[in-house]
Enzyme design. Sequence first.
Site, PDB file in Angstrom:
ATOM      1  N   CYS A   1       0.880  -1.172   0.000  1.00  0.00           N
ATOM      2  CA  CYS A   1       0.000   0.000   0.000  1.00  0.00           C
ATOM      3  C   CYS A   1       0.918   1.222   0.000  1.00  0.00           C
ATOM      4  O   CYS A   1       2.082   1.117  -0.400  1.00  0.00           O
ATOM      5  CB  CYS A   1      -1.005  -0.033   1.153  1.00  0.00           C
ATOM      6  SG  CYS A   1      -0.315  -0.001   2.816  1.00  0.00           S
TER       7      CYS A   1
HETATM    8  C1  RB5 Z   1      -4.049   5.175   0.743  1.00  0.00           C
HETATM    9  O1  RB5 Z   1      -4.057   6.493   0.349  1.00  0.00           O
HETATM   10  C2  RB5 Z   1      -3.051   4.910   1.853  1.00  0.00           C
HETATM   11  O2  RB5 Z   1      -3.549   5.411   3.050  1.00  0.00           O
HETATM   12  C3  RB5 Z   1      -2.788   3.430   1.930  1.00  0.00           C
HETATM   13  O3  RB5 Z   1      -2.280   2.969   0.723  1.00  0.00           O
HETATM   14  C4  RB5 Z   1      -1.795   2.961   2.971  1.00  0.00           C
HETATM   15  O4  RB5 Z   1      -0.638   3.740   2.954  1.00  0.00           O
HETATM   16  C5  RB5 Z   1      -2.269   2.764   4.330  1.00  0.00           C
HETATM   17  O5  RB5 Z   1      -1.494   2.392   5.226  1.00  0.00           O
END
Ligand code: RB5
Length: 154
Positions: free
Chosen positions: A69
């Site tokens: 993420c």
């Molecule tokens: C998404 O914008 C972001 O919050 C997600 O990808 C991640 O970093 C969450 O921990």
Amino acid sequence: MHFLKLAIGADHGGFMLKESMMEFIARMGHEVMDCGAYSLVPGDDYPDFAAEVAKAIQRGDAGRGILICGSGVGAGVAANKFEGIRAAVCHDVFSARQGVEDDDMNVLCLGERIIGAGAAREAIRAFLQARFSQAERHLRRLNKVRSMEKEFFK
Ligand code: RB5
């Protein structure tokens, strides 16, 4: 070299890195199961992809997983809600290897907004090459973690 079935997932924050890492992992000879996202959707949610990867491991369809993420944190937090999943953010080779050898980590979490493709490849390589040591002290600690799951997970 032992070859693994690997489940990989990412939200919009990790989508681009997932696409390039899938190619890299396949070239290493591992089987890659893409758990989405299948396209870059700015509003998608990391728990959905963490769940897909975790369930693939729980079913036995994959031996390990990678979640990406923006930071790696959200995906890791979500994945650890599933019994039998030991996920952690490791942006360095030492943690990626030792997390498997000592802690039997089965999901590597990466943050596309933190780590570049080169360092991600090295962390992934270390994660995939490592094996749980089976050392008595590490088994004892792993069994304590498993007991916590049994006690607290419903
Ligand atoms: C998404 O914008 C972001 O919050 C997600 O990808 C991640 O970093 C969450 O921990």
